[in-house]
Design a protein around this motif. Structure first.
Motif: not given
Length: 626
Positions: A310-317, A332-333, A410-418, A420-427
Motif C-alpha cells: 500500500l505504501t508503494a501505491l501511495g497510500f498513507v495510514e 484520495g477518496d 447517516r454513517h458519514a461520521s464513522v471515520w471520525r468517530d472510530e 479520528g479521521v474526518d477528511r479525504s486522503g492525501p494525493r
C-alpha cells in the motif's frame, strides 16, 4: 401472489428438492412426473410429504402427445390420461399440463385439436380436475400461444384453459402483447424462464440453456406484464432446464429462483402498478454512490507485506481504530481498512483464506432500504457485537462468505468517530477512487452472483466474455451501476490451472482477486510508483510492437508506456490505460486504470497478455509455491 417452481428446475432427489424449495420461500410446486416416478414413495405418501413441507401441488406435468391422434392411438391417449388422473387424485394435484403434440402420426387442424381437448376437459371435470394446454415452441402443428388460445377458445370447456410459458413465446421472438387479449380466467397457469440469446435448435436451447429470470436476455418482464394485464390471478412459477443447474446445490438454485421471481414481480409492479394488488411490495433498488471502503483481513508478516504494498501505491495510514486492531489507509477518496483483530469476523476470514478482502462497503442512498430489499430477496444478514464506540452498519453475507456493508449519509461520521479521521486522503500517487473490484469464483457460481448484483443493486450486465489463459478458459462478466459509481467483474474459473482457478485454490475461495484503482494521469502515477519502489508486472516488448500496429499512438507515448509497463485499449468513445502490480503470495494483485472519454470497458483484449505475464512470474509447474 403465489410463487411456485417446477421440481425439474432443482437438482437432487425429490426429498432434497422439496426441502430446498420450501427453505427458499416458495408457496408451491409443479411436480415433474419423472421426479415422482423415481421416488420410492406412493403417490399418497409423496403428496403428504409435499404438504408437510408447507407446499402445495399447483401443477402436474407433463402430459405429452394427446391431441390430433387417429384411431387406436387416440384411444390409448385417453387411457393414459385417465391413469394420470388417478395419480393426480392420489397426489392431491388438481391441474395437469398438456403440451402440444410432436407425435409423428398426429394430424393437424384447430377444430380437431379443440374437439380432443374438449373431450379431455369433460373427463377431467368428472374427476374435479382441470387441464391446461401449452404451445411448445417446437410443436408439430401448434407452436404459438395464439394458436393454443384459439384451440382453447373453440373447445369452450370450463375445465380447459391455456398455460403460458415465457420461453415458448419469447424464444420464438413472438410479441407477448397479444396475451393481453386473453381473458384472465382462461389462463390456468404461467411458467417463467429466461435464456441467453443463442442461435440454435429451439428444443436443444430450451432443454439445456434456460435460466432464471434476469440471468438471460429475453424480455421476461414484458411477458409477465402482458399476462397480469390480462387479469390472470393464479400462481407464477419457474420451469428451468439447465445443465449447469442439474449439477448444482439444490438450496443455491432454489434460493436464486426465489430471488429472481420476487425481483421479476417487483419489476412488473413498478412498470405496470395497476395489474395486481397482491404483488410483493419491497423497497426499490437504491442508487449506488461508490465504494465506501475495502477491508482486508490480515495479520503478522502478511500484514507487514500488505502495508509495504500500500505504501508503494501511495497510500498513507491515517487512523487507528479506537478499540480494535484496525488501521485506516487512505489516498484520495479511497479507504482501505486493515483488520488484524483476532476475535471477530476478520479473524475467522484470515484463518480461512490468509490475507484477503473480507468486507466491502458500498455507499447507497438508503442503507436501511437496501438491507430490507436484500432480506426480501433471500440474502443472509450479518451482525456481530459492536465494540465500544463502533457504529452498527447494515450488512449481509456476500460472495465467498465475505461481507457487504451498506453506508448512507447517516454513517458519514464513522471515520471520525472510530478512527479520528474526518477528511479525504492525501494525493499520494494520484489514485482517486476504486474503479472496480474483481471477484473470482467457480464458473458454476457466476449466474448466481450476477443475479445477486442485478436484483439487489440494479447493476447492469455487460456481455460475458471468454478470457484465454494458457492453461484454460475463464469466463468474465462485468456489472456496473448506471453511472459507473460502483463496478464489479465476475471471473468464473473452470480449472485450478488458470490464474483465476489457482487463486481460488490457494486462498481457499477468497472472494476478491484484485482491486482496480482509478487515476486521472497514468504517467504521473507511474512515475510516483517508480519513486516509491513499486514493482510493476513486466510486459514484453512484443506487446508494444503489436500496439503500434493496431493503434495510432505517438512513438514517444508508446515508449513511455513500455517503460512503465502500461497496457492500452481504445474504442469509439475513449481510451483506457492499465498498470498492474506483481501478484502477492496467493495471487492477490492490484490494478491501476485511467479512463478517458466514454470508455466503459475493462481492457478485455489485454487480459491474455496480463495473464501470460503473471504466469511467467509463477513457480514452474509442478513446483510448490513459497
Amino acid at each position: 401472489m403465489k410463487t411456485c417452481i417446477a421440481t425439474v428446475s432443482i437438482s437432487g432427489t425429490l426429498s432434497e428438492k422439496l426441502e430446498a424449495i420450501s427453505a427458499a420461500g416458495f408457496d408451491g410446486i409443479e411436480i415433474f412426473e419423472q421426479d415422482f416416478i423415481t421416488d420410492s414413495g406412493s403417490a399418497r405418501d409423496v403428496g403428504k410429504r409435499i404438504r408437510d413441507q408447507g407446499l402445495s401441488i399447483d401443477l402436474f406435468q407433463p402430459f405429452r402427445d394427446f391431441e390430433g391422434l387417429p384411431g387406436a392411438l387416440r384411444a390409448k391417449a385417453i387411457d393414459r390420461a385417465e391413469r394420470k388422473f388417478d395419480l393426480m387424485q392420489e397426489l392431491g394435484a388438481e391441474l395437469m399440463l398438456v403440451c402440444s403434440s410432436v407425435h409423428p402420426k398426429a394430424l393437424g387442424g384447430i377444430e380437431r385439436a379443440a374437439e380432443d381437448l374438449r373431450a379431455l376437459g369433460e373427463r377431467a371435470a368428472a374427476r374435479g380436475l382441470r387441464i391446461g394446454y401449452e404451445a411448445l415452441a417446437w410443436g408439430r402443428f401448434v407452436n404459438d400461444h395464439r394458436d393454443a388460445w384459439e384451440i382453447v377458445r373453440r373447445a369452450d370447456h370450463p375445465n380447459l384453459g391455456i398455460i403460458l410459458d415465457s420461453f415458448h413465446t419469447l424464444g420464438r421472438n413472438l410479441d407477448p402483447t397479444s396475451i393481453r387479449q386473453i381473458p384472465g380466467d382462461r389462463i390456468f397457469f404461467v411458467q417463467m424462464a429466461d435464456a441467453p440469446r443463442i442461435d440454435m435448435d429451439l428444443l436443444y436451447w430450451s432443454r439445456h440453456f434456460r435460466n432464471m429470470p434476469g440471468e438471460g436476455d429475453l424480455p421476461v418482464t414484458d411477458f409477465l406484464r402482458a399476462v397480469l394485464a390480462a387479469g390472470y390471478t393464479g400462481p407464477v412459477s419457474l420451469e428451468i432446464f439447465n445443465d449447469q443447474f442439474r449439477g448444482g446445490s439444490p438450496r443455491t438454485i432454489a434460493r436464486d429462483g426465489y430471488r429472481s421471481l420476487v425481483t421479476l414481480l417487483d419489476d412488473v409492479r413498478r412498470a405496470e402498478p395497476e395489474v395486481r394488488a397482491d404483488l410483493p411490495v419491497i423497497p426499490p433498488r437504491q442508487r449506488l454512490e461508490g465504494t465506501a471502503f475495502v477491508e482486508f483481513a490480515t495479520r503478522g508478516a502478511e500484514g507487514d507485506t500488505l502495508r509495504s504494498q500500500l505504501t508503494a501505491l501511495g497510500f498513507v495510514e491515517t487512523g487507528r481504530h479506537l478499540a480494535k486492531a484496525i488501521t485506516l489507509w487512505q489516498q484520495g477518496d479511497i479507504r482501505i481498512v486493515l483488520n488484524e483483530e483476532e476475535g471477530d469476523f476478520a479473524g475467522s476470514a484470515f484463518n480461512m483464506h490468509g490475507t484477503s478482502v473480507c468486507d466491502i462497503g458500498i455507499s447507497v442512498a438508503s442503507s436501511a432500504e437496501t438491507l430490507a430489499r436484500a432480506t426480501a430477496l433471500g440474502a443472509t444478514g450479518f451482525a456481530q457485537s459492536p465494540a465500544v464506540g463502533q457504529l452498527d452498519i447494515p450488512a449481509i453475507r456476500g460472495l465467498g462468505g465475505g461481507l457487504l456493508h451498506f453506508l448512507d449519509e447517516r454513517h458519514a461520521s464513522v471515520w471520525r468517530d472510530e478512527f479520528g479521521v474526518d477528511r479525504s486522503g492525501p494525493r499520494g500517487a494520484g489514485l482517486v477512487s476504486v474503479d472496480h473490484i474483481a471477484q473470482t469464483m467457480t464458473y458454476d457460481e457466476m449466474l448466481s452472483w450476477s443475479l445477486f448484483y442485478s436484483s439487489l443493486l440494479g447493476m447492469s450486465k455487460a456481455p460475458m466474455v471468454d478470457v484465454i489463459d494458457p492453461d484454460g478458459l475463464v469466463r468474465s462478466q462485468a456489472l456496473a451501476a448506471p453511472d459507473g459509481a460502483f463496478r464489479v467483474t465476475l471471473n468464473g474459473a473452470e480449472t485450478h490451472r488458470t490464474v483465476a482457478g489457482s487463486f481460488l485454490a490457494s486462498s481457499f475461495g477468497a472472494p476478491v482477486q484484485h482491486i482496480a484503482f482509478a487515476t486521472e494521469d497514468m504517467f504521473a502515477t507511474a512515475r510516483a510508483f517508480a519513486a516509491a519502489g513499486f514493482e510493476a508486472l513486466p510486459i514484453p516488448g512484443n506487446y508494444y510492437h503489436d500496439l503500434a500496429a493496431r493503434f495510432d499512438i505517438a512513438p514517444a507515448e508508446l515508449a513511455r508506456m513500455q517503460r512503465h509497463n502500461i497496457l492500452y485499449d481504445e474504442d469509439e468513445t475513449g481510451t483506457f490505460r492499465q498498470l498492474y502490480s506483481r501478484p502477492a503470495a496467493g495471487g492477490l494483485f492490484f490494478e491501476i486504470v485511467e479512463r478517458t472519454g466514454g470508455y466503459s470497458g475493462y481492457g478485455a483484449p489485454n487480459s491474455p497478455f496480463r495473464i501470460a505475464a503473471q504466469k511467467r512470474l509463477a513457480p514452474p509447474k509442478g513446483l510448490p509455491r513459497d
